[in-house]
Design an enzyme around this catalytic site. Structure first.
Site, mmCIF file in Angstrom:
data_model
loop_
_atom_site.group_PDB
_atom_site.id
_atom_site.type_symbol
_atom_site.label_atom_id
_atom_site.label_comp_id
_atom_site.label_asym_id
_atom_site.label_seq_id
_atom_site.Cartn_x
_atom_site.Cartn_y
_atom_site.Cartn_z
ATOM 1 N N HIS A 17 -13.463 59.463 19.567
ATOM 2 C CA HIS A 17 -12.883 59.087 17.707
ATOM 3 C C HIS A 17 -13.014 60.444 18.935
ATOM 4 O O HIS A 17 -12.266 60.962 17.861
ATOM 5 C CB HIS A 17 -13.651 59.096 16.872
ATOM 6 C CG HIS A 17 -13.735 57.719 16.234
ATOM 7 N ND1 HIS A 17 -12.450 56.966 16.917
ATOM 8 C CD2 HIS A 17 -14.668 56.506 16.013
ATOM 9 C CE1 HIS A 17 -12.680 55.445 16.006
ATOM 10 N NE2 HIS A 17 -13.823 55.074 15.671
ATOM 11 N N ASP A 62 -14.235 48.104 20.870
ATOM 12 C CA ASP A 62 -14.877 48.365 19.245
ATOM 13 C C ASP A 62 -13.604 48.240 18.136
ATOM 14 O O ASP A 62 -12.246 47.901 18.575
ATOM 15 C CB ASP A 62 -14.701 49.588 19.180
ATOM 16 C CG ASP A 62 -15.563 50.574 18.966
ATOM 17 O OD1 ASP A 62 -15.497 50.332 17.506
ATOM 18 O OD2 ASP A 62 -16.563 50.647 18.498
ATOM 19 N N HIS A 76 -12.669 49.658 15.599
ATOM 20 C CA HIS A 76 -11.615 50.440 15.663
ATOM 21 C C HIS A 76 -10.822 50.721 16.803
ATOM 22 O O HIS A 76 -11.470 51.555 17.413
ATOM 23 C CB HIS A 76 -12.930 51.904 14.895
ATOM 24 C CG HIS A 76 -13.435 51.958 14.489
ATOM 25 N ND1 HIS A 76 -15.087 51.136 14.046
ATOM 26 C CD2 HIS A 76 -13.414 52.076 12.576
ATOM 27 C CE1 HIS A 76 -15.565 51.338 12.656
ATOM 28 N NE2 HIS A 76 -14.469 51.563 11.224
ATOM 29 N N ASP A 125 -18.802 46.368 16.666
ATOM 30 C CA ASP A 125 -18.804 46.375 15.313
ATOM 31 C C ASP A 125 -17.911 45.260 14.768
ATOM 32 O O ASP A 125 -17.735 45.289 13.501
ATOM 33 C CB ASP A 125 -18.392 47.805 14.021
ATOM 34 C CG ASP A 125 -17.742 48.308 16.220
ATOM 35 O OD1 ASP A 125 -17.134 47.878 16.820
ATOM 36 O OD2 ASP A 125 -17.883 49.360 15.461
#
Length: 668
Positions: free
Chosen positions: A166, A202, A204, A291
């Site tokens: 990120h 991921d 995200h 996740d």
């Protein structure tokens, strides 16, 4: 592709872990707890999957230098991180404290997600250095270490603490200070001519890596994540496709909340194969944030270890099929600290190193880590409830794989699966060239082409199809329509025939797959010596055109070494000499980012006129359209031919479709 190399049974694999990386810690109660990494390393040792003291399976890291970090991060940001890594002194004046708070806010450290903590520059540089060493080792660069022989150089490297995807060039974000994956990729780009594929699994969106290479055609970023409608960072839409020369090299597959294993696998497997075929990378870097699991407290996805294992095996297969095994895997997210992360990343390492995972977790490991899970599980359950999940484990898992009975079906399963198929349709339409789509068909559709193909190729052998010999300045070229697979197998692609799959060998495999498709008409031009120098594919229109009957897309390619010989015109004319063509609507789309205008020394608008002229010889005319790819660039063009016997109702369907919204309203 129909034929794929299988991963080696004992690949050369190394794992990077340094105790310094455990200092990447934002404090008590922060979701990214270094305990997950401790638990994973302990599980690997207890399961006898990895020995930290064995130099044959370990790769040592070193911190990334400021120059290396500067390949991605701005100098002002690097200076701010170093300044904020020093704790605030008790003697600071109110003005100095306010200046520090301003610095934190400006560079992304002003909230509890990524707070400024002591030594964060030093430990973040260590993590970035680990990923840089990993990718350098696989690519044979000096920064990857010195090995006694090429056979000892690793093909696979796993860096579990990596994957801080990120971080932006000028700010921290989402628990990430330095973007280790982007730094490693940028270093290899600086040192070599490699093409690098980055796949982010991921939950995200991998926004930081995407931003770093958004206009760079040497890097394809693929992110398969939960839709940003409900989840940080709020980005990752299908239409984020890159910019400038990087257009088409940023791929996003946003999945619906509560996506389960079957829909995930259905989405991931064929789509990634198509994208990798089109890009032809030299190495694959994957980020395996777990996740995505149903027990994760920070996301809505609902995978089990079955879906995560399928993801890992696919990455391994792609590396061996397309990159001679070169594969770097990074960790990433995962906040079910003890019940999910250690198992998922141990399965990943076992796959990379060619080992079989035991069925049960070691008893001594369970005794050490169950109490920590019990201490943390209430906090995880609270997060799961906030995310609308009701799948909290009632007991600590004792097996590597999940027990299916613990994961009841989602009540909206059909709607979720349908929405994910819609997304796949959009990605295929926007980002995968037509010829590659036809080599990976989603489903068979009945059409006049199917009837013709079945009539001519009952046994998929050299049954009759038309042959025409074209005389050129370079000698005769043989044109053949409805080319059977047995013929295509015996031929080879010219080195200049690589517009869609980038590499002639893969272009040949694509043509073979198209020849095997019962819905496609493949016309080829080849030399008497067996070299394919051109091809025309006619195939049913893709999902964007659902609702229009008898609509077919035409794609043409001629080798760059055989241009100027009138092959394109003759090949197109020959391919469209079909009895049923007056019952059909044919269209072709020209996209400027696929054209070799530079090689011809002309502008994209001049290339556009050449395409229009070529197709006009067969009665095609240009149509205005809101089709998303065509409307993205002024030079792009759509031409079509409506057969004389096409029903007016079907003609209206087509014309209305040309100016409809870009959504995918139906899907087979």
């Amino acid at each position: 592709m129909t034929e794929q190399s299988q991963p080696a049974s004992s690949p050369r694999a190394r794992l990077i872990f340094d105790p310094q990386e455990l200092q990447y810690n934002f404090g008590v109660q922060h979701p990214m707890d270094p305990g997950r990494l401790r638990a994973m390393v302990d599980l690997l040792g207890s399961s006898e999957l990895w020995d930290a003291n064995n130099p044959q399976t370990r790769l040592d890291l070193r911190p990334a230098t400021l120059d290396e970090l500067g390949l991605i991060h701005d100098p002002a940001y690097l200076a701010a991180v170093q300044q904020l890594s020093v704790p605030a002194a008790p003697t600071m004046s109110p003005e100095e404290l306010e200046q520090r708070r301003t610095l934190e806010q400006r560079y992304g450290f002003g909230d509890s997600d990524t707070p400024a903590v002591p030594n964060m520059h030093e430990v973040s540089a260590v993590i970035a250095g680990g990923s840089l060493v990993a990718l350098s080792a696989v690519m044979g660069l000096p920064e990857g270490g010195i090995f006694a022989s090429e056979e000892e150089r690793p093909l696979h490297v796993f860096h579990p603490q990596g994957g801080l995807h990120h971080a932006w060039s000028d700010r921290a974000s989402g628990f990430c200070v330095y973007n280790d994956a982007a730094v490693a990729i940028a270093h290899v780009l600086q040192a070599s001519e490699a093409k690098i594929l980055y796949i982010d699994f991921d939950a995200h969106h991998g926004d930081g890596v995407q931003r770093a290479f958004y206009d760079d055609p040497r890097v394809m970023t693929i992110s398969i994540h939960e839709t940003g409608r409900y989840l940080f960072p709020g980005s990752g839409d299908v239409l984020e496709m890159g910019n400038g020369s990087g257009r088409g090299y940023s791929v996003n597959v946003p999945l619906e909340p509560f996506t389960e294993d079957d829909s995930y696998i259905e989405t991931m497997d064929p789509l990634l194969s198509q994208l990798v075929t089109a890009f032809a990378p030299d190495v694959i870097v994957t980020e395996h944030g777990c996740d995505t699991h149903a027990w994760d407290p920070l996301t809505h996805l609902s995978l089990t270890m079955r879906g995560i294992t399928a993801q890992i095996k696919l990455a391994h297969r792609l590396a061996h099929t397309y990159c001679s095994g070169r594969w770097v895997a990074l960790g990433g997210g995962g906040y079910a600290l003890y019940s999910v992360v250690p198992r998922a990343w141990s399965i990943l390492w076992a796959e990379m190193s060619g080992q079989k995972v035991p069925e049960r977790l070691p008893e001594d490991w369970l005794e050490r880590w169950r109490p920590l899970w019990e201490a943390a599980v209430e906090r995880e359950k609270l997060g799961q409830q906030i995310m609308g999940k009701e799948l909290s484990p009632q007991e600590f898992p004792t097996t590597f794989q999940d027990r299916p009975e613990l994961f009841p079906p989602q009540p909206r399963r059909w709607d979720i699966n349908y929405a994910n198929r819609q997304t796949v349709g959009q990605v295929r339409h926007f980002l995968i060239p037509s010829s590659i789509r036809q080599a990976f068909p989603l489903a068979r559709r009945h059409s006049p082409l199917s009837d013709l193909f079945d009539l001519l190729h009952l046994n998929r052998s050299d049954t009759p199809s038309r042959i025409h010999t074209l005389q050129t300045e370079r000698g005769p070229v043989i044109l053949r329509d409805f080319s059977p697979p047995s013929l295509v197998e015996r031929l080879r692609a010219d080195k200049g025939l690589c517009s869609f799959a980038r590499v002639p060998e893969r272009e040949h495999q694509l043509l073979l797959d198209i020849a095997r498709s019962p819905d496609c008409a493949l016309t080829i031009a080849h030399t008497p010596s067996g070299v394919i120098v051109g091809q025309v594919t006619i195939a049913p229109a893709d999902e964007w055109w659902n609702g229009v009957d008898n609509l077919y897309e035409v794609a043409i390619e001629v080798s760059s070494d055989w241009r100027g010989l009138n092959i394109a015109k003759e090949l197109l004319t020959f391919s469209l000499e079909l009895e049923a063509k007056e019952d059909m609507i044919f269209f072709a789309i020209g996209l400027s980012w696929h054209w070799d205008a530079e090689g011809l020394g002309i502008s994209t608008f001049r290339y556009r006129e050449l395409i229009k002229h070529l197709f006009s010889t067969q009665g095609f005319v240009e149509y205005s359209t809101t089709e998303p790819n065509v409307s993205m660039e002024l030079a792009n063009v759509l031409v079509a031919r409506i057969g004389d016997r096409v029903d007016q109702r079907v003609s209206r369907q087509f014309l209305n479709h040309l100016i409809r919204s870009s959504g995918f309203n139906t899907f087979p």
